[in-house]
Design an enzyme around this catalytic site. Structure first.
Site, mmCIF file in Angstrom:
data_model
loop_
_atom_site.group_PDB
_atom_site.id
_atom_site.type_symbol
_atom_site.label_atom_id
_atom_site.label_comp_id
_atom_site.label_asym_id
_atom_site.label_seq_id
_atom_site.Cartn_x
_atom_site.Cartn_y
_atom_site.Cartn_z
ATOM 1 N N ALA A 167 0.807 -1.216 0.000
ATOM 2 C CA ALA A 167 0.000 0.000 0.000
ATOM 3 C C ALA A 167 0.842 1.268 0.000
ATOM 4 O O ALA A 167 0.456 2.282 -0.589
ATOM 5 C CB ALA A 167 -0.938 -0.001 1.204
ATOM 6 N N THR A 193 -3.753 9.846 -0.789
ATOM 7 C CA THR A 193 -2.455 10.368 -0.367
ATOM 8 C C THR A 193 -1.274 9.543 -0.859
ATOM 9 O O THR A 193 -0.124 9.864 -0.550
ATOM 10 C CB THR A 193 -2.380 10.433 1.171
ATOM 11 O OG1 THR A 193 -2.537 9.107 1.712
ATOM 12 C CG2 THR A 193 -3.459 11.351 1.725
ATOM 13 N N LYS A 194 -1.525 8.487 -1.617
ATOM 14 C CA LYS A 194 -0.435 7.622 -2.044
ATOM 15 C C LYS A 194 0.351 8.238 -3.218
ATOM 16 O O LYS A 194 -0.111 9.154 -3.879
ATOM 17 C CB LYS A 194 -0.985 6.241 -2.438
ATOM 18 C CG LYS A 194 -1.623 5.475 -1.276
ATOM 19 C CD LYS A 194 -0.648 5.251 -0.147
ATOM 20 C CE LYS A 194 -1.130 4.215 0.869
ATOM 21 N NZ LYS A 194 -2.306 4.631 1.629
ATOM 22 N N HIS A 195 1.545 7.686 -3.471
ATOM 23 C CA HIS A 195 2.346 8.152 -4.609
ATOM 24 C C HIS A 195 1.512 8.141 -5.894
ATOM 25 O O HIS A 195 1.511 9.105 -6.662
ATOM 26 C CB HIS A 195 3.552 7.225 -4.832
ATOM 27 C CG HIS A 195 4.657 7.391 -3.848
ATOM 28 N ND1 HIS A 195 4.965 6.429 -2.918
ATOM 29 C CD2 HIS A 195 5.538 8.389 -3.659
ATOM 30 C CE1 HIS A 195 5.997 6.831 -2.208
ATOM 31 N NE2 HIS A 195 6.362 8.016 -2.624
#
Length: 376
Positions: A167, A193-195
Site C-alpha cells: 500500500a 495520499t499515495k504516490h
C-alpha cells in the site's frame, strides 16, 4: 503548517474524468482495463486485477490464499496467517474478516518491517499464509523470504502463500525489480495520499493466470464478466464480492500514472537529504538501508527519544508529524493473539514520521532538518 500528506492531481485529470462522465459509463469499463494494462507494464507483471480500494484487495488476496475456515486443505477451522502488528489496521483486519487465525511476528527495529528471523521460527504445519508489509515504502527482503519458505516447504511439505501489502510502496524495488513481480499475491493502494492516487482504489498483482481469472471473477460477485447475463445463461461456481474499480478512479489513476515517477524521485531526493542532515543527531536514530532494497519513502520514519517532546517541538515550528499507526496487537479485538514482541516494544513508542513528500520546497525541508538538529 508543512503537511505530512498531500494529494497529487496530475495535468489532464479533469479532462479524463470529464470524458468518463460524458460517456455515461461509470462501472468497470475501458478506462479500468487501460489502467490495468498500464500498471501491469510498470510493475513488469501483466496479471493484475483492479479493485475499489486496497483493503478490498487484501481481503481478496487472502481469499485467494485459501486459508479461510472451511477452505480445502484447512481442516478443523481457520488456517494460520503470520503477520506484523506494526502496520495500519487494514492489513490485519482483512485477516480477521476472512475468518483466519492471526499469529503475530515481531519487527526488525532497524527497518520496522517484519523480522524474518522471528518469522522463520514461527512457521509451522498450520501456517497457510504470510502477510508482509513494506512499511513506509521500504521493501521486505523478498529474496531472503523465498529462501525461508524453501526451508519451510522442505520441513513441513507445504509452502505458505505470501501476501505483500504494498500500500505504501509504489515504486519500491527488491533486487532491482519492482514490487508486484516476485511471484506473490501483491496488493497496492491508490488512496488519495499515495504516490499513485486514483482518489480511491487498489489493485492486485497475481502470480499465475489461474489466480488472475479467479480474482477477476471474485471481485464481481463470482461472475465472469464475459458471461451471457442478458439471457441469464451463466453460473456462479464460487460466490464473490462487489470489489471492482470504477471508471472515474481509473481515469484519475491514468493521469497520475504519467507523473508518478517524478513524485517518487522527489521523495527519494528528500529522504537522501535527511539521511545526510540527520545522521548523528543526539536522541534520534535513522532506519536502516540494507543493500538491494530501494524504498519509495512514502513516509520518513525516525526513532526519537522523548517522542512527545519531539512532536511538540515540530508542531511549534509549523511542521506536521505523526505516528501514523498504533501497534495492532494492543487492540481489544485481537487480545487472544497477544505474545511477547521485544522488537515492537523497542521501537513503538519512539517512531515518528516527518514530511518527506514531493511537495516540500528546499527551504521547507531545510527548516525541518534545522528544527530537529536544534533539539527538543
Amino acid at each position: 503548517m508543512i503537511p505530512l500528506f498531500r494529494t497529487a492531481v496530475a495535468p489532464g485529470t479533469a479532462e479524463r474524468v470529464t470524458a468518463v462522465v460524458d460517456s455515461g459509463r461509470f462501472g468497470h469499463g475501458p478506462a479500468v482495463e487501460e489502467f490495468e494494462r498500464a500498471v501491469g507494464d510498470r510493475v513488469g507483471n501483466p496479471r493484475v486485477a483492479a479493485v475499489n480500494n486496497g483493503t478490498s484487495g487484501l481481503h481478496l488476496a487472502l481469499r485467494l490464499a485459501g486459508a479461510y475456515a472451511g477452505a480445502p486443505g484447512v481442516p478443523g477451522g481457520p488456517g494460520e496467517v503470520l503477520s506484523t502488528p506494526f502496520t495500519f489496521e487494514a492489513t490485519n483486519w482483512s485477516i480477521l474478516a476472512n475468518g483466519m487465525r492471526l499469529t503475530w511476528v515481531d519487527v526488525d527495529p532497524a527497518t520496522l518491517n517484519i523480522d524474518l528471523d522471528d518469522l522463520a521460527k514461527k512457521i509451522t504445519p498450520a501456517t497457510r499464509a504470510i502477510m508482509v508489509v513494506h512499511w513506509a515504502g521500504f521493501p521486505v527482503d523478498l529474496v531472503r523470504l523465498a529462501r525461508i519458505l524453501d526451508d519451510a516447504e522442505a520441513e513441513h511439505g507445504f509452502r505458505p502463500v505470501v501476501v505483500e501489502d504494498c500500500a505504501q510502496a509504489w515504486g519500491a524495488t527488491c533486487a532491482g525489480r519492482p514490487l508486484g513481480g516476485h511471484g506473490n499475491l501483491c496488493v497496492f493502494s491508490f488512496h488519495a495520499t499515495k504516490h499513485l492516487s486514483c482518489g480511491g482504489g487498489g489493485l492486485l498483482t497475481l502470480p499465475d493466470e489461474e489466480s488472475l481469472l479467479r480474482a477477476r471473477r471474485l471481485r464481481f460477485f463470482g461472475i465472469d464478466r464475459d458471461a451471457d447475463r442478458v439471457n441469464a445463461d451463466y453460473d456462479v461456481a464460487e460466490w464473490g464480492y462487489n470489489f471492482y474499480m470504477n471508471e472515474i478512479n481509473a481515469a484519475i489513476g491514468l493521469a497520475n500514472l504519467e507523473t508518478v515517477d517524478e513524485r517518487v524521485r522527489l521523495h527519494r531526493l528528500n529522504a537522501a537529504f535527511y539521511d545526510a542532515e540527520l545522521a548523528g543527531v543526539a536522541g534520534l536514530e535513522l532506519t536502516a538501508r540494507p543493500e538491494g532494497l530501494e524504498s519509495s519513502f512514502w513516509l520518513y520514519p525516525v526513532k526519537v527519544d522523548d517522542r512527545a517532546s519531539f512532536m511538540r517541538k515540530m508542531a511549534g515550528a509549523g511542521v506536521t508529524v505523526s505516528v501514523v499507526c498504533r501497534r495492532n496487537d494492543e487492540h481489544g479485538c485481537v487480545a487472544d493473539a497477544r505474545t511477547p514482541l521485544p522488537g515492537v516494544d523497542a521501537v513503538h513508542d519512539r517512531v515518528v514520521n516527518i514530511p518527506v513528500g514531493w511537495w516540500l520546497t528546499p527551504e521547507e525541508r531545510s527548516h525541518i532538518a534545522e528544527t530537529i538538529k536544534s533539539g527538543w
